[in-house]
Design a protein around this motif. Structure first.
Motif, short mmCIF file in Angstrom:
data_model
loop_
_atom_site.label_atom_id
_atom_site.label_comp_id
_atom_site.label_asym_id
_atom_site.label_seq_id
_atom_site.Cartn_x
_atom_site.Cartn_y
_atom_site.Cartn_z
N MET A 1 6.32 -13.04 -1.04
CA MET A 1 6.98 -11.38 0.67
C MET A 1 6.72 -10.53 0.21
O MET A 1 6.89 -8.83 -0.89
N LEU A 2 6.06 -9.93 1.12
CA LEU A 2 5.87 -8.00 1.14
C LEU A 2 6.98 -7.04 1.66
O LEU A 2 8.15 -7.12 2.10
N ALA A 3 6.95 -6.52 -0.23
CA ALA A 3 8.34 -5.06 -0.14
C ALA A 3 8.03 -3.99 0.99
O ALA A 3 7.00 -3.25 1.62
N TYR A 4 8.99 -3.29 1.90
CA TYR A 4 8.92 -2.17 2.68
C TYR A 4 9.94 -1.46 1.11
O TYR A 4 10.74 -1.70 1.47
N PRO A 5 9.25 -0.23 1.82
CA PRO A 5 10.18 0.90 1.23
C PRO A 5 11.33 1.26 2.03
O PRO A 5 11.53 1.16 3.67
N ASN A 6 12.44 2.21 1.74
CA ASN A 6 13.62 2.52 1.94
C ASN A 6 13.26 3.41 3.58
O ASN A 6 12.95 4.51 3.09
N LEU A 7 13.58 2.90 4.80
CA LEU A 7 13.31 3.92 6.08
C LEU A 7 14.29 5.39 5.60
O LEU A 7 14.15 6.67 6.03
N GLU A 180 3.12 -0.71 6.37
CA GLU A 180 1.72 -1.64 5.73
C GLU A 180 0.52 -0.75 5.69
O GLU A 180 0.06 -1.34 4.49
N SER A 181 0.36 -0.31 7.05
CA SER A 181 -0.68 0.89 6.50
C SER A 181 -0.81 1.62 5.75
O SER A 181 -2.03 1.85 5.09
N ALA A 182 0.23 2.70 6.09
CA ALA A 182 0.25 2.96 5.00
C ALA A 182 0.13 2.61 2.72
O ALA A 182 -0.83 3.27 2.05
N LEU A 183 0.03 1.56 2.93
CA LEU A 183 -0.01 1.21 1.95
C LEU A 183 -1.59 0.63 1.73
O LEU A 183 -2.02 0.48 -0.15
N GLU A 184 -1.45 0.12 2.65
CA GLU A 184 -3.24 -0.01 2.62
C GLU A 184 -4.18 0.71 2.32
O GLU A 184 -5.40 1.56 1.31
N GLU A 185 -3.63 2.57 3.31
CA GLU A 185 -4.53 3.49 3.18
C GLU A 185 -4.41 4.37 1.53
O GLU A 185 -5.52 3.96 0.81
N VAL A 186 -3.22 3.90 0.65
CA VAL A 186 -3.14 4.96 -0.58
C VAL A 186 -3.70 3.68 -1.30
O VAL A 186 -4.61 4.43 -2.88
N ARG A 187 -3.94 2.33 -1.46
CA ARG A 187 -5.08 1.09 -2.13
C ARG A 187 -6.47 1.56 -1.87
O ARG A 187 -6.87 1.88 -2.81
#
Length: 404
Positions: A1-7, A180-187
């Motif tokens: 399951m995709l994890a998300y950071p705390n808002l 999700e895009s933020a995580l993709e960009e840092v990767r």
């Protein structure tokens, strides 16, 4: 399951970026300095590296931090915009509702509402999210109480979203997609182009342009995931506006800029009359409108641009289907090709759509001009959307395929 950071951690991070100070950010969101430091540490763990450099009394963004800061700013903007629209309907008043979504909404709330909107029920949403149904329903109802506006209507098996619920669900999906895009960009910063591109496609581009772009992008980024979705223009446009797809590729419409959609034309394409390669009309050096009369047709569905063009030309020149002559209507290009090969039926298509069948000698374009049938073909995206590097490369591949 995709994890998300705390808002709330994202909000703290955004304040730290804005003020250049973690202590001021801690004051703004009303947490202690140690709690703020711990929150940033958790964000850095989620995004795989340092987001800030701490110098003296201030904090300064790293390259990784700059990527996340752009997405964090967009997330805050989305929540504030949704909150402003919700506040107009709130039972607790505009003043009290000024920042409730921004300060009180959690990832669990947003996922529950977005999951319900996508799946259509709490039980289906629970299966999609991998959670217990009571947990999903509780989170969604908590968000309803936070906003002070009914998000659901109906009871038990007939529960549905209100207009306010649909609006908040759309914003929730966009927030999740930004994360999700933020995580993709840092990767991508780390050299891992294993993100995804979700493309909605209309009939004209599915034959060659999309496959060429996919092949090019996959060759340069073999770890990338590319999802191609078909559907009606209206359904795909809705998916685009709520963030379920990244771009919509096909015939552009004239009136969508007012709905938060930005369009880029790639080329202009005209329509042709198409028949099987050994059709009687292919033997003629020049086909006239009178020659078309009497032949049966297989046509796109009603209320599509191509069908509207056909109906107008056929009515003007008198070759529309005659009484007693049945019409085959289909939105499936695969079915349409098969029907043409096996019958004397004619259709109206772009030549791009029969590229391979024409090369294989199965279908032919009849030698008749259809003036004023040109349409711009291109890419539609959400206004203000920021693509990841992978998504930008896919758009570049689309541009290259369009002129090839």
């Amino acid at each position: 399951m995709l994890a998300y950071p705390n808002l709330r951690h994202i909000r703290l991070f955004a304040f730290a970026v804005e003020t250049g100070s973690l202590s001021k950010a801690a004051e703004a969101v009303r947490v202690s300095q140690p709690a703020a430091s711990q929150a940033i540490s958790r964000l850095e763990e989620h995004f795989g590296g340092h987001l800030f450099e701490r110098r003296g009394s201030g904090v300064f963004l790293t390259e990784r931090g700059k990527v996340v800061a752009v997405r964090a700013s967009r997330i805050i903007e989305l929540l504030r915009s949704a909150n402003a629209r919700l506040a107009k309907q709130s039972r607790i008043g505009r003043g009290l509702a000024q920042d409730l979504l921004e300060t009180h909404a959690t990832i669990a709330h947003l996922r529950a509402l977005a999951g319900f909107a996508r799946a259509g029920s709490f039980s289906a949403a629970a299966r999609v999210l991998g959670q217990a149904e009571p947990s999903v329903q509780r989170a969604a109802r908590e968000l309803e109480r936070i906003g002070g506006v009914p998000l659901f209507d109906g009871r038990q098996q007939s529960v549905r979203l209100t207009s306010a619920g649909q609006m908040i669900a759309s914003s929730a999906r966009l927030v999740l997609r930004e994360l999700e895009s933020a995580l993709e960009e840092v990767r991508e910063l780390d050299g891992s182009f294993d993100g995804r591109v979700v493309v909605g496609t209309l009939p004209l581009v599915r034959t060659s342009i999309i496959p060429e772009a996919v092949a090019h992008c996959s060759a340069s980024r073999p770890g990338a995931s590319i999802e191609i979705l078909d559907g009606s223009y209206e359904a795909l446009l809705h998916s685009l506006t709520i963030g379920d797809i990244d771009m919509l590729v096909g015939a552009l419409r004239d009136d969508k800029s007012k709905r938060g959609i930005t369009q880029e034309a790639l080329f202009v394409d005209g329509l042709s009359i198409v028949a099987r390669a050994d059709h009687p009309l292919t033997k003629l050096e020049k086909v006239t409108y009178e020659d078309l009369a009497g032949y049966p047709w297989a046509l796109p569905r009603r209320n599509t641009p191509t069908r509207a063009i056909f109906d107008a030309i056929a009515a003007e020149h008198g070759f529309e289907p005659q009484p007693g002559q049945g019409i085959v209507e289909t939105g499936s290009l695969v079915a349409l090709r098969g029907i043409l090969v096996r019958s004397d039926r004619l259709t109206i298509l772009s030549r791009h759509q029969i590229k391979y069948e024409e090369e294989a000698g199965l279908l032919s374009v009849l030698p008749i001009d259809l003036p004023d049938t040109e349409r711009p073909i291109g890419i539609a995206t959400r206004t203000g959307w920021k693509p990841t590097a992978l998504q930008a490369e896919f758009i570049a591949a689309l541009r290259a395929a369009a002129v090839a």
